[in-house]
Scaffold this motif. Sequence first.
Motif, PDB file in Angstrom:
ATOM      1  N   VAL A   1      -3.268   6.715  19.110  1.00 34.92           N
ATOM      2  CA  VAL A   1      -3.773   6.495  17.754  1.00 34.92           C
ATOM      3  C   VAL A   1      -4.376   7.792  17.239  1.00 34.92           C
ATOM      4  CG1 VAL A   1      -5.335   5.137  16.318  1.00 34.92           C
ATOM      5  CG2 VAL A   1      -4.257   4.096  18.312  1.00 34.92           C
ATOM      6  N   VAL A   2      -3.961   8.221  16.053  1.00 31.60           N
ATOM      7  CA  VAL A   2      -4.444   9.463  15.443  1.00 31.60           C
ATOM      8  C   VAL A   2      -4.629   9.239  13.949  1.00 31.60           C
ATOM      9  CG1 VAL A   2      -3.344  10.993  17.135  1.00 31.60           C
ATOM     10  CG2 VAL A   2      -2.083  10.297  15.080  1.00 31.60           C
ATOM     11  N   PRO A   3      -5.387  10.113  13.266  1.00 31.33           N
ATOM     12  CA  PRO A   3      -5.474  10.030  11.806  1.00 31.33           C
ATOM     13  C   PRO A   3      -4.088  10.198  11.181  1.00 31.33           C
ATOM     14  CG  PRO A   3      -7.231  11.408  12.666  1.00 31.33           C
ATOM     15  CD  PRO A   3      -6.321  11.133  13.815  1.00 31.33           C
TER      16      PRO A   3
ATOM     17  N   HIS B   1      -6.267  -3.651  15.537  1.00 36.97           N
ATOM     18  CA  HIS B   1      -7.313  -2.892  14.836  1.00 36.97           C
ATOM     19  C   HIS B   1      -6.715  -1.857  13.884  1.00 36.97           C
ATOM     20  CE1 HIS B   1     -10.448  -4.684  17.313  1.00 36.97           C
ATOM     21  NE2 HIS B   1      -9.701  -4.440  18.370  1.00 36.97           N
ATOM     22  N   HIS B   2      -5.560  -2.168  13.332  1.00 34.18           N
ATOM     23  CA  HIS B   2      -4.891  -1.223  12.443  1.00 34.18           C
ATOM     24  C   HIS B   2      -5.747  -0.901  11.222  1.00 34.18           C
ATOM     25  CE1 HIS B   2      -1.763   0.856  10.300  1.00 34.18           C
ATOM     26  NE2 HIS B   2      -1.869   0.019   9.281  1.00 34.18           N
ATOM     27  N   ARG B   3      -5.773   0.369  10.869  1.00 31.22           N
ATOM     28  CA  ARG B   3      -6.498   0.841   9.687  1.00 31.22           C
ATOM     29  C   ARG B   3      -5.560   1.690   8.848  1.00 31.22           C
ATOM     30  NH1 ARG B   3     -12.395   2.530  10.961  1.00 31.22           N
ATOM     31  NH2 ARG B   3     -11.781   4.226   9.563  1.00 31.22           N
ATOM     32  N   LYS B   4      -5.828   1.734   7.541  1.00 33.07           N
ATOM     33  CA  LYS B   4      -4.976   2.506   6.641  1.00 33.07           C
ATOM     34  C   LYS B   4      -5.073   4.004   6.889  1.00 33.07           C
ATOM     35  CE  LYS B   4      -4.985  -0.873   2.876  1.00 33.07           C
ATOM     36  NZ  LYS B   4      -5.351  -1.133   1.457  1.00 33.07           N
ATOM     37  N   ASP B   5      -6.191   4.461   7.461  1.00 34.33           N
ATOM     38  CA  ASP B   5      -6.362   5.901   7.676  1.00 34.33           C
ATOM     39  C   ASP B   5      -5.908   6.350   9.060  1.00 34.33           C
ATOM     40  OD1 ASP B   5      -8.369   4.483   8.900  1.00 34.33           O
ATOM     41  OD2 ASP B   5      -9.990   5.843   8.338  1.00 34.33           O
ATOM     42  N   LEU B   6      -5.326   5.438   9.851  1.00 39.89           N
ATOM     43  CA  LEU B   6      -4.853   5.784  11.190  1.00 39.89           C
ATOM     44  C   LEU B   6      -3.391   5.365  11.361  1.00 39.89           C
ATOM     45  CD1 LEU B   6      -7.863   4.557  13.389  1.00 39.89           C
ATOM     46  CD2 LEU B   6      -7.426   6.886  12.584  1.00 39.89           C
TER      47      LEU B   6
END
Length: 329
Positions: free
Chosen positions: A168-170, A224-229
């Motif tokens: 997982v990275v930005p 835990h998905h995020r829009k910035d990752l």
Amino acid sequence: MSRLESIDLTRLRWFVAVAEELHFARAARGLGISRQRLSGTVIELEEELDTKLFVPGAQPTELSADGRALLEEARVLIAAAAAAEPEARPASEDRLRVGFVPGVTVTKWERIWSGRFPDIVLELTPIPMKEQEQALRENTVDMCFVRLPIDREGMSAIPLYREVPVVVVPKDHPIALFDQVAVADLADERMQDAADLDDAAMTMELVAAVSGAAIVPHSIARLHHRKDLVYRAVTGVPETEIALAWPAARTTELVEEFVGVVRGRSERSSRSSSGPRPDRQARQQNSSGKPGVAKSAGGARKPAGAKKPAVAAKPKQGGAKQAGKRRGR
């Protein structure tokens, strides 16, 4: 009549969970649902009641005046509903308690069970990974979807599937240009400790905050998905394995039925109570004298379409030249 009496109790319980935690992500984990689903439910509730239950944009989360009033009303209704419910039947045959660790989705099996055994309650309980074995040995649950390894002493376990590790990275990180990378490509990265999967949400926060990286099972990254990752498959790291486990000494008929559901046995299978059934004692014994269910522990198979990723990094189209130049691997 209270304005809440027409509202489904499940939605009220979810609202109370957020109101007491004042944190959507923590409340969602405690309820065993996604943050997006919980947020959507709260929004629907606000629209139905034509009010804001939480102060818009407040950090940390804060109840509005209407939200505080609703919390008190909801608690009274939930307590009244609980008091009105008949006492739990002591017979263990009336229910089956199944736990699941973060990342495991049990919706499909719950649906099949409720259709096949509508009179037998299936209690699904989210279990922190660090407590998965304790929950089984202390009889908190009858069975549990666990992430291996666990101590197999006295346990029956059926391996179900393996999970591909991802990094997982930005989203603006050069690694985002690849479909997959080798672990050697991460040598110069600032890696976050992701060993505690129960605290994966905080790990994601750290990755986003310091532009680092973390390796987790694919289901955890998706949960835990995020829009910035973004996350990409990574090779050179062992896969994790999900299994269904239970204490061998407590292999009941309901446990066997649930194993059948998970293994995909049809409703009319001779091993299902809903179809023709041979003598139970004969069915439970195999040639070694052990329960027949435990014998099937080696029957794991990968999900359809699963493939081993290649070791070499594969850049996405449009970014291959730039990413390959940066890596020089």
